[in-house]
Structures are given as C-alpha cells and as structure tokens.
Design an enzyme around this catalytic site. Structure first.
Site, PDB file in Angstrom:
ATOM      1  N   PHE A 153      11.099  -4.338   6.950  1.00  0.00           N
ATOM      2  CA  PHE A 153      10.138  -5.374   6.553  1.00  0.00           C
ATOM      3  C   PHE A 153      10.808  -6.298   5.524  1.00  0.00           C
ATOM      4  O   PHE A 153      11.483  -5.824   4.609  1.00  0.00           O
ATOM      5  CB  PHE A 153       8.882  -4.731   5.967  1.00  0.00           C
TER       6      PHE A 153
ATOM      7  N   ASP B  80       9.286   3.837   3.222  1.00  0.00           N
ATOM      8  CA  ASP B  80       8.127   2.953   3.060  1.00  0.00           C
ATOM      9  C   ASP B  80       7.124   3.371   4.142  1.00  0.00           C
ATOM     10  O   ASP B  80       7.401   3.256   5.341  1.00  0.00           O
ATOM     11  CB  ASP B  80       8.575   1.490   3.234  1.00  0.00           C
TER      12      ASP B  80
ATOM     13  N   TYR C 226      -3.630  -1.334   0.983  1.00  0.00           N
ATOM     14  CA  TYR C 226      -4.641  -2.206   1.618  1.00  0.00           C
ATOM     15  C   TYR C 226      -4.646  -2.163   3.133  1.00  0.00           C
ATOM     16  O   TYR C 226      -5.447  -2.833   3.759  1.00  0.00           O
ATOM     17  CB  TYR C 226      -4.474  -3.650   1.139  1.00  0.00           C
ATOM     18  N   LYS C 227      -3.746  -1.394   3.735  1.00  0.00           N
ATOM     19  CA  LYS C 227      -3.712  -1.368   5.208  1.00  0.00           C
ATOM     20  C   LYS C 227      -4.630  -0.244   5.696  1.00  0.00           C
ATOM     21  O   LYS C 227      -5.840  -0.318   5.526  1.00  0.00           O
ATOM     22  CB  LYS C 227      -2.275  -1.204   5.679  1.00  0.00           C
TER      23      LYS C 227
ATOM     24  N   ARG D  57       0.244  -8.832  17.760  1.00  0.00           N
ATOM     25  CA  ARG D  57       0.213  -7.451  17.260  1.00  0.00           C
ATOM     26  C   ARG D  57      -1.247  -7.002  17.108  1.00  0.00           C
ATOM     27  O   ARG D  57      -2.081  -7.737  16.582  1.00  0.00           O
ATOM     28  CB  ARG D  57       0.938  -7.443  15.915  1.00  0.00           C
TER      29      ARG D  57
HETATM   30  C1  LIG Z   1       6.473  -2.174   5.462  1.00  0.00           C
HETATM   31  C2  LIG Z   1       5.851  -3.027   4.409  1.00  0.00           C
HETATM   32  N1  LIG Z   1       6.251  -2.900   3.131  1.00  0.00           N
HETATM   33  C3  LIG Z   1       5.706  -3.669   2.151  1.00  0.00           C
HETATM   34  C4  LIG Z   1       4.745  -4.606   2.444  1.00  0.00           C
HETATM   35  C5  LIG Z   1       4.143  -5.535   1.425  1.00  0.00           C
HETATM   36  O1  LIG Z   1       4.320  -5.167   0.140  1.00  0.00           O
HETATM   37  P1  LIG Z   1       3.475  -5.888  -1.023  1.00  0.00           P
HETATM   38  O2  LIG Z   1       2.151  -5.199  -1.066  1.00  0.00           O
HETATM   39  O3  LIG Z   1       4.293  -5.698  -2.220  1.00  0.00           O
HETATM   40  O4  LIG Z   1       3.272  -7.310  -0.654  1.00  0.00           O
HETATM   41  C6  LIG Z   1       4.306  -4.758   3.757  1.00  0.00           C
HETATM   42  C7  LIG Z   1       3.252  -5.763   4.066  1.00  0.00           C
HETATM   43  O5  LIG Z   1       2.844  -5.983   5.160  1.00  0.00           O
HETATM   44  C8  LIG Z   1       4.877  -3.965   4.757  1.00  0.00           C
HETATM   45  O6  LIG Z   1       4.497  -4.102   6.024  1.00  0.00           O
END
Ligand SMILES: Cc1ncc(COP(=O)(O)O)c(C=O)c1O
Length: 412
Positions: free
Chosen positions: A126, A197, A222-223, A371
């Site tokens: 990402f 991650d 938040y996901k 998606r």
């Molecule tokens: C794999 C992954 N890591 C990190 C993030 C985003 O991180 P942050 O909350 O710091 O914007 C996302 C956002 O979609 C993501 O998909």
C-alpha cells in the site's frame, strides 16, 4: 447452473452470522460493499459518542481521565482487538494512525537489529507503507536502505542484510493474501524481524499472530473494525520484544511516569511505551463501539462467510457480466483471497460511479480496478445478487457513459 435471488435469501436464512447485521445502521436503499474502506456505522456509536461528549466531557470535564478511564482507552481497546488478531491482550494498544505506527515500529525494528540495515517490502505494498518507509530511509541516511521487490522475489531477497520484512497481509488492490506464517518463518530464518500491516485482514478473517510468531503488526481501525472515519490504529508487539523495543516518537504518554513531569524520557513497561501523545478520546469511543460489534463472533465463521461471499460474487459476475470485458484482478481461489474481489475495466471509474448511483457502493482504485469488499458481519448473500443484477443492467444499458459519471472526485 443459475443462482437466483431466492437461493441467496435462503443462504442468508442459514447464515449463522446474520444476526450481527442488526448491530449496524445501514440505509435501506444502499448495498454497501465498501466496508474494507470504511466500516458501516455501529448502531450503538452515536449515543455513546453523544454520552461521552455531553456527560463525560460536558459534566465530568477533566475528571474523566480518571473517573471515566479515558487514560486506559489505548490498552482497553487494544485488549478488545487482541483476540481478533490472535494476540494476547497485553500485546496490543491503540494510538495514532496506521502510517504513524508503521514509522514507529519500522524505526524501532532497525534499532533492535544493530548491524543490519535493509527493510524489505514488496513494490505493490500500500502506498502509505512505501512512503513511510521511504521517509524513514531519508531520515536515517545510510542507516536504512529500503529494498522493494516483486511479490514472488520476497523470499530470495531475504538475505543477511535484511533487518525487517514489512508487508501488508491482504493486498489492497488484488486482495491477494500472503502466507503470514511461512514468510514470518522465512524472515526469522534469515535473521530478520517480521512486521505485518493487517489493515485489510483484521475483522474479516481469523488471524493468529502469536501462533505464527509475528514480531510486529499494525492496522486500521476504520475498515473492517468499524471504528468510524479516521479511527485510531492499533499496534502489536510480541511480548518477547517488549523489553528491548524503543520507538522514536517518545512522547509523554509512552513515559513510565508521565505525571512526574521529569526531564528525561524513560519508556513505560509493555505496550504503553508505543504511545506518543494524548489519546483522541472521541475517536477512541467510536472505535470501541465498532469493536463491540465483534462480541460473541467466531472469526473462523467470519472467514468462511467471507470466502463464500467472494465466491458467489465471482460466480455471478461470470454468469451475468461475462460479456462486458471485465478482467478479474483477484484470485479465484478463496483461500488466497481476502474479503474482497476486484476486476479491471478501462472505464472502471465511470462504471463504479454509475453503480453507486444505483445504490451499490464499492470503490475504484487507479488506474482501472473496481473493488468490492465484504464485511461478513453485515453483508448478505442477497446483497451480492442485487449488486450483480444492477451492474449487469448498467452495462447492458450503457448508462455509465453519461457525462456525470466521468467526473473524478478527490476521493475515489
Ligand atoms: C494497507 C493499508 N495501510 C495503511 C492504510 C492507511 O493508513 P492511514 O490510516 O495512516 O491513512 C491503508 C488505507 O487504506 C491501507 O490500505
């Protein structure tokens, strides 16, 4: 063999997770297939946020840090996340954003590795993960070298210079899942630490961080965890590293005795040292309600349903939309796929806008990927059927060609 709406409704009637949908507020005219970007609103969240705002903040004021245990929120929420990712309650805390937590952990890992300086990742990680690691490399000069390789070259790139293998478990575009246990073992064999991650995995599948001997992990609140827009992130550090780990954002909330107001930083015991500044209480409260939507939920059942939803989507896509030139961009094998499907089309952006116009919400990832994410706590089999019906109708009628669907918004 065709699959009917009645077949899907029958699957919903048999679904052992169906009751969990009542924990969410989802507009009746929306089919929400974007819980991998922003989880739906837990029904309990508005009243809880209002109560914390009006009573705890409004009436109890500063006393709330003790009286309503605001100060304990990072650890309390961490303990709720722990069982969802297969970790112990004292191995997880909640703070900051995923990007910031990656910075803290990657820097800490380099510090723990002495002579090694390479951080290994995959090119398709990402973007924020890549950018944060690039920032760390720029900050630390020669002390860190970022090595970005293709997915299938990861194991061979694990040589004796690698300090840290930093990967995202479920790929944000293709939904491809890495073998966490195998890659963590390979990293350890090469003398490296492993950082995962979990943003697109936690809450959508069972994870086993401790059993897989993962060293470090981070992920979004938040996901699939339903914590609300911009919800705080979580950090996991395996207990065996708790004494050795030092993170660079050594703010007062990670101090052993913040209210002594001493001159010198002294890290707190355990996960508290991973904190930096004051917790974002209102956001934490919303996340806590999001985490409660997992009460009594078996994560194995979540994974089973997630796979079935994805299989159903792909089968219906073949059946109803085979002639429209979509190119599948995810694995057809559910064991290799996270809780999403993706496919390509040259006009993917406009098609997604037209679909959203019909109440089916997925998202678009440049340059051409449509998606759709499945949150097994609230996605129904019938939702998938209706989504594909509407997609087929849009493609048949060509409504996506309308001018209004071509305009790019800031967030896709
Ligand atoms: C794999 C992954 N890591 C990190 C993030 C985003 O991180 P942050 O909350 O710091 O914007 C996302 C956002 O979609 C993501 O998909």
């Amino acid at each position: 063999m065709s699959v009917t709406l009645a077949d899907c409704s029958a699957m919903d009637a048999r679904d052992t997770l169906a009751h969990a949908r009542a924990r969410f507020s989802i507009p009746a005219d929306v089919i929400y297939l974007d819980g991998n970007s922003l989880g739906a609103l837990p029904k309990s969240a508005p009243a809880r946020v209002a109560d914390v705002t009006e009573r705890e903040w409004g009436e109890d004021l500063i006393r709330s840090w003790n009286k309503n245990d605001w100060i304990g929120m990072p650890a309390r929420l961490g303990a709720r996340i722990a069982p969802l990712i297969g970790a112990a309650p004292d191995e997880v805390t909640v703070a900051d954003s995923t990007s910031v937590n990656l910075f803290k952990l990657a820097a800490a890992a380099i510090g723990m590795q002495k002579l090694r300086r390479v951080i290994l990742t995959e090119r398709a990680n990402f973007p924020t993960d890549l950018y944060v690691l690039q920032g760390l490399e720029a900050l630390l000069g020669g002390a860190v070298a970022l090595r970005m390789v293709e997915r299938d070259a990861l194991e061979t790139a694990l040589d004796r210079d690698v300090a840290l293998l930093a990967l995202t478990h479920t790929d944000f575009k293709s939904g491809a899942i890495h073998d966490m246990r195998a890659l963590t073992t390979a990293a350890h064999k090469a003398g490296a630490l492993a950082l995962w991650d979990l943003s697109h995995s936690a809450g959508a599948m069972d994870l086993h961080l401790d059993a897989d001997e993962v060293d470090l992990a981070i992920g979004c609140g938040y996901k699939y965890l339903n914590g609300g827009p911009g919800a705080p992130s979580y950090i996991h550090v395996a207990r065996k590293h708790h004494d050795a780990i030092r993170q660079p954002l050594s703010g007062w909330m990670g101090h052993a005795a913040p209210f002594d107001f001493g001159e010198h930083y002294r890290p707190a015991e355990g996960m508290t040292r991973m904190l930096c500044g004051t917790p974002a209480v209102l956001s934490m409260v919303a996340l806590e309600e999001g985490l409660k939507t997992f009460d009594g939920i078996d994560m194995g059942a979540v994974r089973t349903k997630s796979k079935a939803l994805g299989d159903l989507f792909l089968a219906l896509l073949d059946m109803r939309c085979g002639q429209f030139g979509f190119e599948i961009a995810c694995s057809r094998a559910s064991t290799h796929r996270g809780s999403q499907v993706s496919f390509r089309h040259r006009h993917g952006y406009a098609i997604m806008q037209a679909l959203i116009g019909q109440g089916v919400i997925g998202d678009f990832r440049a340059p051409d990927v449509l998606r759709f994410g499945f949150a097994p706590l609230y996605t129904r089999y019938a939702d998938i059927w209706l989504a594909l019906e509407r997609l087929a109708a849009i493609m048949e009628a060509g409504t996506w060609r309308e001018d209004r669907f071509q305009v790019r918004a800031a967030v896709t």
